[in-house]
Design an enzyme around this catalytic site. Structure first.
Site, PDB file in Angstrom:
ATOM      1  CD  GLU A   1      36.520  42.364  36.944  1.00 60.18           C
ATOM      2  OE1 GLU A   1      37.183  41.347  36.680  1.00 60.18           O
ATOM      3  OE2 GLU A   1      35.355  42.523  36.529  1.00 60.18           O
TER       4      GLU A   1
ATOM      5  CD  GLU B   1      35.881  37.552  39.783  1.00 60.98           C
ATOM      6  OE1 GLU B   1      35.498  37.313  38.609  1.00 60.98           O
ATOM      7  OE2 GLU B   1      35.537  38.553  40.417  1.00 60.98           O
TER       8      GLU B   1
END
Length: 505
Positions: free
Chosen positions: A190, A394
């Site tokens: 991320e 995720e």
């Protein structure tokens, strides 16, 4: 133990079918997904391994950030460093096809560059071999908020162009040592939120910012956010180029890059809010995706940020463009966007948030279940960026860390059922999404909440020196799904399962 787990799973599924059948039209199974679609779960090194000062590992910025602020930490965490064989056995019993984890850079190469730590190397070799032995495909992340503190102290870590060389050398070791078994690599976890949290807001490692009262002793939120984002992209491109030149023909793997993806929705039907929503997408996703797909930053960022936004040379642009074999999507949140004329920075100087210039109301991941947001993100990436291969790296549901509540985690089952169903709809609508990973396989140390809340399919008793793992109701539900059972999930029925589940354990 596997027979007991399978028996409980069968009981749970029968009860789900009995109570939920006929109450939900969105019944689906694993077999409805394309052949080869990867289903798994994930953890990260710092959140799971523990053993922070054992066998040659040295601190990462995550260690320093938490200890300097006297916060909960991952010194022991789940003790995965010592319990990995037990955990892989649980993965196999659950029926995972794939498992996502990260490598601790400062465990493998203690100072971030130079000699390899032999015990760190052996740990990851053993762990990967254990996964493969049980038929579980490793998906490996190279950087998960945790570059070595030595490099941060030496030259400022990701704020310095020098890290590109060190990160590429680290990746070279990983490809050489683990690449025969690892075919899926993610360079940066991320990247957008790592950059915003670590260098603009200062509320995550390494905790650099310009804001008073944030406990930041170093940093410049006006410039470092964009410098770090730039260096992450160049480091990824360098690693991707290395893999293609040296390893791809032999190992046959792929290298991707992951982003935190919020679904942005206009708060009203006004034109201004629609424009503001487009701007939010450009800042959060386009910031990294446009260079990866098209070779340069979004025009709105170049106009707004001006000289504070680094510029790609022609050669750099060509290297970054097309350097990601897949995009890793990390999704939890949806947000309402409202246009505002001025969003002055709290620090008195422009930063990422004031540059973006919108009021963003993030809806709580605890209370809001919005599977349409997952569909929206995958459709947006398909339409805006040429439908690249995507892995959902995720997605999951956080709940308070209460062992009894956690083991009867009905809201998590409802969440997973809805979101996996949303992924299936997106795939049927043409999205090239190729995998879905639940976050997280077990309760972990969580960056923002420590041990107060968790996402795990398995509970971990952090008060127990042995860190006992126990399957939650969601572990049985996911296991049944992975083994091809229809979901059969009704909105009311499974609340009646708790007593049955308790008595069957």
């Amino acid at each position: 133990m596997e027979d007991v787990f399978s028996l409980i799973t069968m009981i749970v599924l029968l009860l789900l079918a009995f109570h939920g059948f006929g109450k939900c039209s969105n019944v689906y199974s694993r077999n409805d997904f394309p052949e080869g679609f990867a289903f798994g779960a994930g953890i990260s090194a710092y959140q799971w391994e523990g053993a922070v000062d054992e066998d040659g590992r040295k601190p990462s910025v995550w260690d320093t950030f938490l200890h300097s602020r006297k916060k909960d930490n991952g010194d022991i965490a789940c003790d995965g460093y010592h319990k990995y064989k037990e955990d892989v056995q649980l993965m196999a019993e659950t029926g995972l096809h794939a498992f996502r984890f990260s490598i601790s850079w400062s465990r493998l190469i203690s100072n971030g560059r130079g000699s390899i730590n032999p015990k760190g190397l052996q740990f990851y070799k053993n762990f990967i071999q254990e996964l493969v032995k049980h038929g579980i495909e490793p998906h490996v992340t190279l950087h998960h908020y945790d570059h070595p503190q030595y490099l941060e102290d030496d030259y400022g870590g990701w704020t310095n162009h020098q890290i590109i060389k060190d990160f590429t050398a680290y990746a070279d070791v990983c490809f050489r040592e683990f690449g025969n078994h690892v075919k899926f690599w993610t360079t940066i976890n991320e990247a957008n939120i790592f950059t915003i949290g670590g260098y603009n807001d200062g509320n995550s490692p390494p905790g650099r910012c310009s804001f008073p009262g944030r406990n930041c002793t170093l940093g410049n939120s006006s410039t470092e956010t964009y410098i770090v984002g730039h260096n992450l992209l160049l480091a990824h491109a360098s690693v991707s180029r290395l893999y293609k030149q040296k390893y791809k023909d032999i190992q046959g793997g792929s290298v991707g890059f992951s982003l935190f993806a919020m679904n942005f929705t206009p708060s009203t039907n006004s034109k201004d809010d629609e424009i503001a929503t487009k701007r939010a997408n450009d800042f959060y996703l386009g910031w990294m995706l446009e260079p990866l797909i098209y070779g340069d930053y979004p025009d709105v960022m170049k106009r707004t940020i001006g000289s504070r936004l680094p510029v790609f040379s022609k050669e750099e642009s060509e290297q970054v463009k097309g350097s990601s074999d897949f995009i890793g999507v990390i999704h939890y949140l949806t947000a309402l966007v409202t246009n505002i004329d001025i969003n002055p920075s709290l620090s008195g100087i422009p930063d990422f948030n004031s540059d973006m210039g919108e009021s963003i109301n993030i809806l709580s991941m605890r209370s809001v279940v919005s599977p349409w947001a997952m569909e929206g993100i995958l459709e947006y990436i398909k339409q805006s960026y040429g439908n690249p291969p995507v892995y959902i790296l995720e997605n999951g549901k956080t709940m308070n860390q209460d062992l009894e509540l956690q083991q009867k985690d009905t809201p998590r089952i409802e969440y997973l059922d809805a979101y996996i169903g949303a992924v299936l709809k997106a795939v049927r609508n043409g999205s090239d999404t190729r995998g879905y990973f639940v976050w997280s396989f077990m309760d972990l140390y969580e960056l923002l909440n420590g041990y107060k809340s968790s996402f795990g399919l398995y509970s971990v008793n952090f008060s127990d020196p042995h860190r006992k793992r126990s399957p939650k109701l969601s572990a049985h539900w996911y296991s049944g799904f992975l083994k091809g059972k229809p979901t059969f999930l009704g909105s009311q029925g499974i609340t009646q399962l708790h007593s049955n589940f308790s008595s069957s354990r």
